[in-house]
Design a protein around this motif. Sequence first.
Motif, PDB file in Angstrom:
ATOM      1  N   ALA A   1       0.856  -1.194   0.000  1.00 38.33           N
ATOM      2  CA  ALA A   1       0.000   0.000   0.000  1.00 38.33           C
ATOM      3  C   ALA A   1       0.887   1.237   0.000  1.00 38.33           C
ATOM      4  CB  ALA A   1      -0.902   0.017   1.227  1.00 38.33           C
ATOM      5  N   VAL A   2       0.249   2.376  -0.169  1.00 39.52           N
ATOM      6  CA  VAL A   2       0.913   3.655   0.095  1.00 39.52           C
ATOM      7  C   VAL A   2       0.673   3.990   1.567  1.00 39.52           C
ATOM      8  CG1 VAL A   2       1.079   6.093  -0.470  1.00 39.52           C
ATOM      9  CG2 VAL A   2       0.610   4.423  -2.277  1.00 39.52           C
ATOM     10  N   TYR A   3       1.749   4.266   2.268  1.00 44.93           N
ATOM     11  CA  TYR A   3       1.673   4.554   3.695  1.00 44.93           C
ATOM     12  C   TYR A   3       1.809   6.060   3.914  1.00 44.93           C
ATOM     13  CZ  TYR A   3       1.837  -0.370   4.894  1.00 44.93           C
ATOM     14  OH  TYR A   3       1.533  -1.703   5.041  1.00 44.93           O
ATOM     15  N   TYR A   4       0.900   6.606   4.737  1.00 50.54           N
ATOM     16  CA  TYR A   4       0.860   8.037   5.025  1.00 50.54           C
ATOM     17  C   TYR A   4       1.046   8.263   6.528  1.00 50.54           C
ATOM     18  CZ  TYR A   4      -1.405   8.339   0.438  1.00 50.54           C
ATOM     19  OH  TYR A   4      -1.707   8.243  -0.895  1.00 50.54           O
ATOM     20  N   CYS A   5       1.877   9.225   6.871  1.00 47.14           N
ATOM     21  CA  CYS A   5       1.971   9.596   8.279  1.00 47.14           C
ATOM     22  C   CYS A   5       0.989  10.732   8.554  1.00 47.14           C
ATOM     23  CB  CYS A   5       3.389   9.999   8.661  1.00 47.14           C
ATOM     24  SG  CYS A   5       4.050  11.434   7.804  1.00 47.14           S
ATOM     25  N   TYR A   6       0.670  10.869   9.820  1.00 48.99           N
ATOM     26  CA  TYR A   6      -0.350  11.830  10.265  1.00 48.99           C
ATOM     27  C   TYR A   6       0.106  12.443  11.582  1.00 48.99           C
ATOM     28  CZ  TYR A   6      -4.680  13.151  12.675  1.00 48.99           C
ATOM     29  OH  TYR A   6      -5.636  13.819  13.377  1.00 48.99           O
ATOM     30  N   PHE A   7       0.067  13.762  11.669  1.00 50.66           N
ATOM     31  CA  PHE A   7       0.394  14.473  12.906  1.00 50.66           C
ATOM     32  C   PHE A   7      -0.776  15.377  13.282  1.00 50.66           C
ATOM     33  CE2 PHE A   7       5.288  14.784  13.391  1.00 50.66           C
ATOM     34  CZ  PHE A   7       5.477  13.528  12.850  1.00 50.66           C
ATOM     35  N   ASN A   8      -1.126  15.382  14.530  1.00 47.54           N
ATOM     36  CA  ASN A   8      -2.056  16.371  15.067  1.00 47.54           C
ATOM     37  C   ASN A   8      -1.234  17.272  15.987  1.00 47.54           C
ATOM     38  OD1 ASN A   8      -4.508  17.655  15.513  1.00 47.54           O
ATOM     39  ND2 ASN A   8      -4.947  16.419  17.314  1.00 47.54           N
ATOM     40  N   VAL A   9      -1.095  18.556  15.617  1.00 46.34           N
ATOM     41  CA  VAL A   9      -0.128  19.410  16.298  1.00 46.34           C
ATOM     42  C   VAL A   9      -0.765  20.686  16.812  1.00 46.34           C
ATOM     43  CG1 VAL A   9       1.677  18.524  14.787  1.00 46.34           C
ATOM     44  CG2 VAL A   9       0.608  20.720  14.263  1.00 46.34           C
ATOM     45  N   GLY A  10      -0.110  21.262  17.816  1.00 51.59           N
ATOM     46  CA  GLY A  10      -0.430  22.594  18.265  1.00 51.59           C
ATOM     47  C   GLY A  10       0.591  23.556  17.665  1.00 51.59           C
ATOM     48  N   LEU A  11       0.099  24.590  17.015  1.00 52.37           N
ATOM     49  CA  LEU A  11       0.990  25.539  16.353  1.00 52.37           C
ATOM     50  C   LEU A  11       1.370  26.677  17.307  1.00 52.37           C
ATOM     51  CD1 LEU A  11      -0.907  25.761  12.950  1.00 52.37           C
ATOM     52  CD2 LEU A  11       1.056  24.342  13.520  1.00 52.37           C
ATOM     53  N   VAL A  12       2.411  27.404  16.941  1.00 48.37           N
ATOM     54  CA  VAL A  12       2.886  28.487  17.808  1.00 48.37           C
ATOM     55  C   VAL A  12       1.869  29.618  17.906  1.00 48.37           C
ATOM     56  CG1 VAL A  12       5.309  27.947  17.447  1.00 48.37           C
ATOM     57  CG2 VAL A  12       4.157  29.522  15.893  1.00 48.37           C
ATOM     58  N   ASP A  13       0.932  29.679  16.962  1.00 46.89           N
ATOM     59  CA  ASP A  13      -0.095  30.722  17.020  1.00 46.89           C
ATOM     60  C   ASP A  13      -1.322  30.297  17.840  1.00 46.89           C
ATOM     61  OD1 ASP A  13      -1.433  30.206  13.625  1.00 46.89           O
ATOM     62  OD2 ASP A  13      -1.394  28.929  15.403  1.00 46.89           O
ATOM     63  N   GLY A  14      -1.236  29.098  18.438  1.00 51.06           N
ATOM     64  CA  GLY A  14      -2.313  28.641  19.309  1.00 51.06           C
ATOM     65  C   GLY A  14      -3.325  27.712  18.664  1.00 51.06           C
ATOM     66  N   ARG A  15      -3.278  27.594  17.345  1.00 48.97           N
ATOM     67  CA  ARG A  15      -4.238  26.718  16.677  1.00 48.97           C
ATOM     68  C   ARG A  15      -3.783  25.262  16.772  1.00 48.97           C
ATOM     69  NH1 ARG A  15      -4.432  28.274  10.741  1.00 48.97           N
ATOM     70  NH2 ARG A  15      -2.206  28.745  11.129  1.00 48.97           N
ATOM     71  N   THR A  16      -4.754  24.358  16.610  1.00 38.85           N
ATOM     72  CA  THR A  16      -4.485  22.926  16.511  1.00 38.85           C
ATOM     73  C   THR A  16      -4.880  22.479  15.113  1.00 38.85           C
ATOM     74  OG1 THR A  16      -4.877  22.544  18.863  1.00 38.85           O
ATOM     75  CG2 THR A  16      -5.010  20.635  17.405  1.00 38.85           C
TER      76      THR A  16
END
Length: 120
Positions: free
Chosen positions: A91-106
């Motif tokens: 398959a094609v494998y994809y990574c995924y990140f859920n992050v908090g940015l320096v401007d406060g957004r997620t």
Amino acid sequence: QVQLVESGGGLVQPGGSLRLSCAASGSIFSIYTMGWYRQAPGKQRELVAVITNGRTLNYPDSVKGRFTISRDNAKKTVYLQMNSLKPEDTAVYYCYFNVGLVDGRTRAYWGQGTQVTVSS
């Protein structure tokens, strides 16, 4: 802007191993959940492994005992060690990140995908 760069895919024989890496760069304040998904031709994208900031792991039965996810927060990198590979892991494998940015957004981000082919 945040970018995820994957590496480590390729062609491997059944029973072999591969290690995928996904490194993030950009204005990241904190990384919450990291994960790997895969998509085979003609199929929906499916979860392969997830690791939370608290190091909780989750795997579907199809890869449990064969795949191991790990993370290095200092390097902003997630890894997927894949052992005892089977043709159905192709398959094609994809990574995924859920992050908090320096401007406060997620926000959530995806890698560009890396091909894994298991064949003799």
